[in-house]
Design a protein around this motif. Structure first.
Motif, short mmCIF file in Angstrom:
data_model
loop_
_atom_site.label_atom_id
_atom_site.label_comp_id
_atom_site.label_asym_id
_atom_site.label_seq_id
_atom_site.Cartn_x
_atom_site.Cartn_y
_atom_site.Cartn_z
N LYS A 18 -15.00 -1.40 7.14
CA LYS A 18 -13.81 -2.25 6.91
C LYS A 18 -14.22 -3.63 6.40
N ARG A 19 -15.24 -4.20 7.06
CA ARG A 19 -15.67 -5.55 6.69
C ARG A 19 -16.25 -5.57 5.27
N LEU A 20 -17.03 -4.53 4.95
CA LEU A 20 -17.64 -4.46 3.63
C LEU A 20 -16.57 -4.34 2.55
N ARG A 21 -15.54 -3.54 2.82
CA ARG A 21 -14.43 -3.40 1.86
C ARG A 21 -13.69 -4.72 1.66
N LEU A 22 -13.54 -5.46 2.76
CA LEU A 22 -12.86 -6.76 2.67
C LEU A 22 -13.67 -7.74 1.82
N VAL A 23 -14.99 -7.78 2.07
CA VAL A 23 -15.87 -8.67 1.29
C VAL A 23 -15.75 -8.33 -0.21
N CYS A 24 -15.82 -7.04 -0.53
CA CYS A 24 -15.74 -6.61 -1.94
C CYS A 24 -14.41 -7.00 -2.56
N ALA A 25 -13.33 -6.78 -1.81
CA ALA A 25 -12.00 -7.08 -2.35
C ALA A 25 -11.87 -8.57 -2.64
N ALA B 47 -9.42 9.91 -4.78
CA ALA B 47 -8.22 10.14 -3.96
C ALA B 47 -7.35 8.88 -3.92
N ALA B 48 -7.98 7.70 -3.71
CA ALA B 48 -7.24 6.44 -3.65
C ALA B 48 -6.60 6.15 -5.00
N ARG B 49 -7.33 6.46 -6.07
CA ARG B 49 -6.80 6.22 -7.41
C ARG B 49 -5.57 7.11 -7.69
N ALA B 50 -5.69 8.38 -7.28
CA ALA B 50 -4.58 9.32 -7.51
C ALA B 50 -3.35 8.86 -6.72
N TRP B 51 -3.57 8.41 -5.49
CA TRP B 51 -2.49 7.93 -4.65
C TRP B 51 -1.79 6.72 -5.31
N ALA B 52 -2.62 5.77 -5.78
CA ALA B 52 -2.08 4.55 -6.39
C ALA B 52 -1.35 4.86 -7.69
N LEU B 53 -1.90 5.78 -8.46
CA LEU B 53 -1.28 6.19 -9.72
C LEU B 53 0.10 6.79 -9.45
N GLY B 54 0.19 7.56 -8.37
CA GLY B 54 1.47 8.14 -7.98
C GLY B 54 2.49 7.06 -7.62
N ARG B 55 2.05 6.04 -6.87
CA ARG B 55 2.95 4.95 -6.47
C ARG B 55 3.46 4.19 -7.69
N VAL B 56 2.56 3.90 -8.63
CA VAL B 56 2.96 3.16 -9.84
C VAL B 56 3.94 4.01 -10.66
N CYS C 140 -6.11 -2.09 -1.75
CA CYS C 140 -5.26 -2.41 -0.58
C CYS C 140 -5.20 -1.20 0.36
N HIS C 141 -5.02 -0.04 -0.22
CA HIS C 141 -4.96 1.22 0.52
C HIS C 141 -6.28 1.43 1.27
N GLY C 142 -7.39 1.24 0.57
CA GLY C 142 -8.72 1.41 1.18
C GLY C 142 -8.96 0.43 2.32
N LEU C 143 -8.33 -0.73 2.25
CA LEU C 143 -8.48 -1.75 3.29
C LEU C 143 -7.55 -1.46 4.47
N GLY C 144 -6.68 -0.46 4.32
CA GLY C 144 -5.72 -0.16 5.38
C GLY C 144 -4.48 -1.04 5.31
N HIS C 145 -4.35 -1.82 4.23
CA HIS C 145 -3.17 -2.70 4.09
C HIS C 145 -2.08 -1.97 3.30
N ASP C 146 -1.61 -0.86 3.84
CA ASP C 146 -0.61 -0.08 3.14
C ASP C 146 0.74 -0.77 3.11
N ALA C 147 0.95 -1.70 4.04
CA ALA C 147 2.22 -2.43 4.07
C ALA C 147 2.48 -3.12 2.73
N VAL C 148 1.41 -3.57 2.06
CA VAL C 148 1.56 -4.22 0.76
C VAL C 148 2.26 -3.28 -0.21
#
Lengths: 202, 202
Positions: free
Chosen positions: A43-50, B95-104, B129-137
């Motif tokens: 989680k932390r590594l993903r945050l740093v990258c983002a 997987a994250a890309r496919a998910w995001a592409l679907g949302r857009v 954002c999805h990878g960070l767990g911030h799906d609320a965004v």
């Protein structure tokens, strides 16, 4: 460490560098030459990258932001630190700066204080538009500000909504730094759509 | 050249570099070692600086953008070229890309095409954002998109308004690249204001 790298797509050399710089906490030693990393490390590594790659912060800025975040400071303190690294460096003339400072002051109904990094950024961008002769942009400033307030209200609702498992300050950070790119993308899309009716050659 | 530098605050060495790179047209020779620069040179130099320092474009990207601008291409073509340089490079999982592409796709009511740089940017930011767990965004995406359309309507009105002395494509460029920083500043300001009622310590 190979798994940490595989799961996040971050090269091993970069992970080592972040560990050395203290952006990532050390793993638990499980052998003379092996450490164990947890989902928290991922989680932390993903945050740093983002923050680096989408937020556009330097390593030093990421370290500052994570420091205030980990200290449990409130969202607006974290946002202030993040904004600090985004002050544009373009030198602008004293006259253009004074003019822009006046416009920002009018907009917020109080004299603007350009020691605040957010105000300093606005003043620089406005002064540069003025210097380019694009004064029409500042003529629309009140309209942009009203819409920015609506976007900030959505941001604020998002920060309020986060469950107890997430820190509101981290959500604020993601919302603004990543949200800046997200919103710019949506706006670009909508503008191209609006301009699309016009022929491709001017 | 000293005057050109003084008037714009750009160091002489940088002006020379921009001349060599063809970002700035040569001045009119008036002596063996002297050239004359016009107000057009000042305007062009200010535009280059603004695109570099506030728009965040590289020199190569500035050259591309100026090329299509000078060729008299329409605003949306120029915006496409400017957007091209802003595609984020973060690798995201399929997987994250496919998910995001679907949302857009859902958002715009049509399958999204991520060979379009604007879509590619949106998809990357959403996937991160999805990878960070911030799906609320992404849950607020429809609200952000509606507001982005309103901002783009202000942008479009601005581009329509410009008099014959200014090129609409240049206004579009300024409005989006500089306007991105301007809007982000206004949004930051409004958000800090909205969060301000909360105590400084979380």
């Amino acid at each position: 460490m190979a798994e940490l790298s595989a799961e996040t797509g971050v090269p091993v050399a970069t992970v080592k560098y972040y560990l050395r710089e203290g952006l990532l906490p050390a793993g638990r030693r499980v052998g003379p030459n092996q450490a164990q990393y947890t989902p928290e490390h991922v989680k932390r590594l993903r945050l740093v990258c983002a923050l680096r790659e989408i937020g556009g912060l330097s390593l030093a800025e990421v370290a500052d932001v994570l420091g205030v975040l980990d200290a449990g400071r409130a969202a607006r303190v974290v946002l202030g630190v993040a904004q600090d690294g985004r002050v544009t460096v373009r030198p602008v003339s004293a006259a253009a700066r004074a003019w822009a400072l006046g416009r920002v002051g009018e907009l917020f109904g109080a004299p603007a204080d350009d020691t605040d990094p957010a105000v300093a950024n606005l003043v620089t961008v406005l002064a540069v538009c003025h210097g380019l002769g694009h004064d029409a942009v500042s003529g629309k400033l009140a309209e942009y500000a009203a819409l920015a307030r609506e976007v900030a209200a959505v941001d604020a609702a998002l920060i309020d909504d986060v469950g107890p498992s997430r820190r509101p300050a981290e959500t604020a950070l993601i919302t603004t730094l990543l949200g800046e790119r997200l919103f710019a993308g949506l706006r670009h899309f909508a503008l191209v759509d609006a301009l699309g009716a016009a022929p491709a050659e001017a």
